[in-house]
Design a protein around this motif. Structure first.
Motif, PDB file in Angstrom:
ATOM      1  N   ARG A  28      86.123  70.620  53.275  1.00  0.00           N
ATOM      2  CA  ARG A  28      86.643  71.840  52.565  1.00  0.00           C
ATOM      3  C   ARG A  28      88.159  71.575  52.015  1.00  0.00           C
ATOM      4  O   ARG A  28      88.731  71.949  51.022  1.00  0.00           O
ATOM      5  CB  ARG A  28      86.792  73.007  53.561  1.00  0.00           C
ATOM      6  N   GLY A  29      89.075  70.976  52.977  1.00  0.00           N
ATOM      7  CA  GLY A  29      90.302  70.361  52.439  1.00  0.00           C
ATOM      8  C   GLY A  29      90.376  69.438  51.360  1.00  0.00           C
ATOM      9  O   GLY A  29      91.141  69.669  50.384  1.00  0.00           O
ATOM     10  N   GLY A  30      89.316  68.791  51.378  1.00  0.00           N
ATOM     11  CA  GLY A  30      89.046  67.815  50.277  1.00  0.00           C
ATOM     12  C   GLY A  30      88.469  68.539  48.804  1.00  0.00           C
ATOM     13  O   GLY A  30      89.142  68.163  47.846  1.00  0.00           O
ATOM     14  N   LEU A  31      87.955  69.463  49.053  1.00  0.00           N
ATOM     15  CA  LEU A  31      87.400  70.524  47.938  1.00  0.00           C
ATOM     16  C   LEU A  31      88.729  71.282  47.525  1.00  0.00           C
ATOM     17  O   LEU A  31      88.482  71.146  46.135  1.00  0.00           O
ATOM     18  CB  LEU A  31      86.010  71.338  48.593  1.00  0.00           C
ATOM     19  N   GLN A  32      89.343  71.662  48.246  1.00  0.00           N
ATOM     20  CA  GLN A  32      90.579  72.418  47.790  1.00  0.00           C
ATOM     21  C   GLN A  32      91.516  71.415  46.895  1.00  0.00           C
ATOM     22  O   GLN A  32      92.332  72.153  46.400  1.00  0.00           O
ATOM     23  CB  GLN A  32      91.202  73.200  48.729  1.00  0.00           C
ATOM     24  N   ALA A  33      91.669  70.263  47.338  1.00  0.00           N
ATOM     25  CA  ALA A  33      92.449  69.214  46.605  1.00  0.00           C
ATOM     26  C   ALA A  33      92.121  68.964  45.376  1.00  0.00           C
ATOM     27  O   ALA A  33      92.901  68.402  44.472  1.00  0.00           O
ATOM     28  CB  ALA A  33      92.599  68.118  47.679  1.00  0.00           C
ATOM     29  N   ILE A  34      90.939  68.946  44.915  1.00  0.00           N
ATOM     30  CA  ILE A  34      90.768  68.900  43.606  1.00  0.00           C
ATOM     31  C   ILE A  34      91.012  69.873  42.221  1.00  0.00           C
ATOM     32  O   ILE A  34      90.989  70.892  42.779  1.00  0.00           O
ATOM     33  CB  ILE A  34      89.072  68.749  43.592  1.00  0.00           C
ATOM     34  N   PRO A  35      91.744  69.407  41.453  1.00  0.00           N
ATOM     35  CA  PRO A  35      92.186  70.157  40.624  1.00  0.00           C
ATOM     36  C   PRO A  35      91.316  71.274  39.840  1.00  0.00           C
ATOM     37  O   PRO A  35      90.130  70.759  39.814  1.00  0.00           O
ATOM     38  CB  PRO A  35      92.953  69.164  39.478  1.00  0.00           C
ATOM     39  N   LYS A  36      91.791  72.403  39.528  1.00  0.00           N
ATOM     40  CA  LYS A  36      90.755  73.373  38.717  1.00  0.00           C
ATOM     41  C   LYS A  36      90.260  72.737  37.519  1.00  0.00           C
ATOM     42  O   LYS A  36      89.113  73.146  37.186  1.00  0.00           O
ATOM     43  CB  LYS A  36      91.376  74.634  38.657  1.00  0.00           C
ATOM     44  N   GLY A  37      90.792  72.144  37.213  1.00  0.00           N
ATOM     45  CA  GLY A  37      90.381  71.543  35.569  1.00  0.00           C
ATOM     46  C   GLY A  37      89.175  70.635  35.992  1.00  0.00           C
ATOM     47  O   GLY A  37      88.180  70.680  34.819  1.00  0.00           O
ATOM     48  N   ALA A  50      86.011  71.503  33.793  1.00  0.00           N
ATOM     49  CA  ALA A  50      85.295  70.535  32.712  1.00  0.00           C
ATOM     50  C   ALA A  50      83.766  70.425  33.058  1.00  0.00           C
ATOM     51  O   ALA A  50      83.077  70.352  32.205  1.00  0.00           O
ATOM     52  CB  ALA A  50      86.176  69.031  33.189  1.00  0.00           C
ATOM     53  N   ALA A  51      83.378  70.399  34.365  1.00  0.00           N
ATOM     54  CA  ALA A  51      82.088  70.471  34.698  1.00  0.00           C
ATOM     55  C   ALA A  51      81.324  71.565  34.123  1.00  0.00           C
ATOM     56  O   ALA A  51      80.243  71.574  33.478  1.00  0.00           O
ATOM     57  CB  ALA A  51      82.049  70.306  36.281  1.00  0.00           C
ATOM     58  N   ASP A  52      81.975  72.971  34.319  1.00  0.00           N
ATOM     59  CA  ASP A  52      81.427  74.085  33.610  1.00  0.00           C
ATOM     60  C   ASP A  52      81.123  73.935  31.994  1.00  0.00           C
ATOM     61  O   ASP A  52      80.270  74.248  31.488  1.00  0.00           O
ATOM     62  CB  ASP A  52      81.980  75.279  34.022  1.00  0.00           C
ATOM     63  N   ALA A  53      82.438  73.280  31.518  1.00  0.00           N
ATOM     64  CA  ALA A  53      82.309  73.030  29.961  1.00  0.00           C
ATOM     65  C   ALA A  53      81.023  72.330  29.467  1.00  0.00           C
ATOM     66  O   ALA A  53      80.688  72.447  28.369  1.00  0.00           O
ATOM     67  CB  ALA A  53      83.657  72.719  29.586  1.00  0.00           C
ATOM     68  N   LEU A  54      80.839  71.201  30.539  1.00  0.00           N
ATOM     69  CA  LEU A  54      79.691  70.302  29.872  1.00  0.00           C
ATOM     70  C   LEU A  54      78.328  71.015  30.294  1.00  0.00           C
ATOM     71  O   LEU A  54      77.251  70.463  29.686  1.00  0.00           O
ATOM     72  CB  LEU A  54      79.568  69.270  30.891  1.00  0.00           C
ATOM     73  N   GLY A  55      78.396  72.203  30.849  1.00  0.00           N
ATOM     74  CA  GLY A  55      76.854  72.731  31.060  1.00  0.00           C
ATOM     75  C   GLY A  55      76.160  72.379  32.162  1.00  0.00           C
ATOM     76  O   GLY A  55      75.084  72.674  32.247  1.00  0.00           O
ATOM     77  N   LEU A  56      76.960  71.677  33.274  1.00  0.00           N
ATOM     78  CA  LEU A  56      76.253  71.364  34.299  1.00  0.00           C
ATOM     79  C   LEU A  56      75.855  72.363  35.310  1.00  0.00           C
ATOM     80  O   LEU A  56      76.506  73.441  35.371  1.00  0.00           O
ATOM     81  CB  LEU A  56      77.019  70.343  34.980  1.00  0.00           C
ATOM     82  N   SER A  57      74.727  72.248  35.909  1.00  0.00           N
ATOM     83  CA  SER A  57      74.266  73.169  36.962  1.00  0.00           C
ATOM     84  C   SER A  57      75.144  73.166  38.054  1.00  0.00           C
ATOM     85  O   SER A  57      75.971  72.231  38.418  1.00  0.00           O
ATOM     86  CB  SER A  57      72.844  72.874  37.276  1.00  0.00           C
ATOM     87  N   TYR A  58      75.102  73.998  39.266  1.00  0.00           N
ATOM     88  CA  TYR A  58      76.068  73.912  40.154  1.00  0.00           C
ATOM     89  C   TYR A  58      75.997  72.582  41.073  1.00  0.00           C
ATOM     90  O   TYR A  58      76.915  72.160  41.449  1.00  0.00           O
ATOM     91  CB  TYR A  58      75.799  75.321  41.302  1.00  0.00           C
ATOM     92  N   LYS A 104      77.303  69.580  39.313  1.00  0.00           N
ATOM     93  CA  LYS A 104      78.630  69.614  39.300  1.00  0.00           C
ATOM     94  C   LYS A 104      79.219  69.257  40.382  1.00  0.00           C
ATOM     95  O   LYS A 104      80.201  68.299  40.589  1.00  0.00           O
ATOM     96  CB  LYS A 104      79.371  71.031  38.786  1.00  0.00           C
ATOM     97  N   VAL A 105      78.647  69.518  41.592  1.00  0.00           N
ATOM     98  CA  VAL A 105      78.818  69.370  42.804  1.00  0.00           C
ATOM     99  C   VAL A 105      78.701  67.854  43.369  1.00  0.00           C
ATOM    100  O   VAL A 105      79.580  67.295  43.691  1.00  0.00           O
ATOM    101  CB  VAL A 105      78.456  70.325  43.787  1.00  0.00           C
ATOM    102  N   GLY A 106      77.574  67.318  43.139  1.00  0.00           N
ATOM    103  CA  GLY A 106      77.013  66.139  43.342  1.00  0.00           C
ATOM    104  C   GLY A 106      77.692  65.108  42.691  1.00  0.00           C
ATOM    105  O   GLY A 106      77.712  63.937  42.880  1.00  0.00           O
ATOM    106  N   LEU A 107      77.748  65.258  41.297  1.00  0.00           N
ATOM    107  CA  LEU A 107      78.141  64.386  40.378  1.00  0.00           C
ATOM    108  C   LEU A 107      79.830  64.182  40.021  1.00  0.00           C
ATOM    109  O   LEU A 107      80.372  62.987  39.853  1.00  0.00           O
ATOM    110  CB  LEU A 107      77.429  64.329  39.083  1.00  0.00           C
ATOM    111  N   ILE A 108      80.381  65.392  40.456  1.00  0.00           N
ATOM    112  CA  ILE A 108      82.014  65.363  39.878  1.00  0.00           C
ATOM    113  C   ILE A 108      82.889  65.755  41.165  1.00  0.00           C
ATOM    114  O   ILE A 108      83.715  65.070  41.342  1.00  0.00           O
ATOM    115  CB  ILE A 108      82.037  66.197  38.700  1.00  0.00           C
TER     116      ILE A 108
END
Length: 365
Positions: free
Chosen positions: A250-259, A263-271, A274-278
């Motif tokens: 969870r600490g690593g997830l919170q360290a990822i920038p919001k962008g 960006a993953a949402d802008a590409l239209g990726l599913s949840y 988005k989580v598994g690839l980015i």
């Protein structure tokens, strides 16, 4: 007109570079520091030489009884006589080829997975995680393919330590990832359940968890059904370790920038894409030191299974110290056990440092 030619640059003075320069800059940069360095070096040399003299020069290595320990140094005869118990516990001597085969195959798989140029390494990893544990369980326990059944209460030593550590490490990581994602979920029920699970298990000592797994878990099973003590210990260790692993991830997830999320949402990726690839690849890379630190703590905590009657490598050492025929050699026993734990923990830490450097892509500051 004569053209001026510059002479090649001279090398820096020897006293300012290399090991001589380092000593002069850090240890002998002033009269007081020089005196302190000499005094500390004297005491350090005396201590190191005393340990070296006790452990190697004056040590006894060959023999079968305590009568062979006639010197003033360590009696490693005690360790050699008890070697099989330290490695395999009370596993039947006629069946020792089975845990030895486990040790050999485990070393081969770890080497193949750790080496980044191994062909088909992904498939080897999938086989190691999904199929190999069941094959090893059948090999060690028996009852199939004509193998004699060896009850788990006869297992012990390094065999038990590695089994508990490996199962705890391999199983707790994916569970911890799912718990971390659940705690950051937008669904209130999922988030609440994951939060309660993590906080409850993080607030309970591992000793209590092992007692609960050994004593209380059978109460929730149907009448007449029994669960092996090793299985109960593995369940307790996995549930406990997964809660800590969840907070690390969870600490690593919170360290990822919001962008990155946007960006993953802008590409239209599913949840899950988005989580598994980015998101997860970046989060896990950032948290490699914390993940390995949790693994090292889990490996050392395997010694706590002694309180529920399972003899890991430390438990075997403590039981050996009470043997009337070998009283007085507890120091050798604890030194050997400490060396075993140090070798495995140090190997994990060095590999994590190498892996962190290999995956470095700009987050390092």
């Amino acid at each position: 007109m004569k053209v001026h030619q510059f002479q090649p640059s001279l090398p820096p003075p020897v006293k300012t570079t290399g090991i001589v320069g380092w000593f002069k800059k850090n240890l002998f940069n002033s009269p007081i520091n020089s005196v302190v360095t000499i005094i500390l070096a004297y005491f350090a040399f005396q201590g190191i030489w005393g340990i070296f003299n006790w452990a190697l020069i004056n040590a006894d290595w060959v023999g079968t009884t305590r009568d062979a320990c006639t010197g003033e140094g360590a009696c490693w005869v005690f360790i050699s006589v008890r070697w099989q118990q330290y490695m395999y516990g009370f596993y039947p001597e006629a069946e020792l080829w089975r845990p030895r085969l486990f040790f050999f195959t485990l070393a081969v798989f770890v080497g193949l997975i750790a080496y980044d140029k191994t062909p088909k390494r992904t498939w080897i990893w999938l086989f190691f995680v999904n199929i190999y544990p069941f094959l090893i369980a059948a090999l060690l326990y028996g009852g199939v393919f004509g193998l004699t059944v060896v009850e788990t209460h006869k297992w012990g030593g390094l065999l038990i330590t590695l089994i508990i550590a490996l199962v705890g490490i391999v199983v707790s990581l994916p569970i911890g990832v799912l718990l971390a994602l659940g705690r950051r979920s937008n669904m209130p029920i999922i988030r609440s359940l994951c939060t309660v699970y993590i906080e409850v298990w993080r607030g309970v000592p591992l000793i209590t968890v092992l007692f609960m797994a050994s004593v209380m878990l059978p109460l929730f099973l149907s009448q007449g059904s029994e669960t092996d003590k090793l299985i109960r210990a593995l369940i307790g260790v996995v549930m406990f370790s997964s809660a800590y692993m969840a907070e690390v991830v969870r600490g690593g997830l919170q360290a990822i920038p919001k962008g990155q999320y946007e960006a993953a949402d802008a590409l239209g990726l599913s949840y899950w894409k988005k989580v598994g690839l980015i998101i997860l690849p970046q989060a896990l890379k950032i948290t490699i030191p914390s993940i390995v630190n949790t693994f090292i703590g889990l490996f050392k905590d395997t010694s706590l299974v002694l309180i529920i009657g399972m003899f890991d490598v430390l438990g075997v050492g403590q039981s050996s110290n009470t043997d009337p025929s070998w009283l007085g050699f507890a120091t050798e026993s604890y030194v050997f056990v400490a060396l075993v734990f140090w070798v495995f923990c140090f190997s994990m830490s060095r590999y994590s440092i190498w892996l962190e450097g290999k995956l470095h892509t700009g987050h390092k500051r």
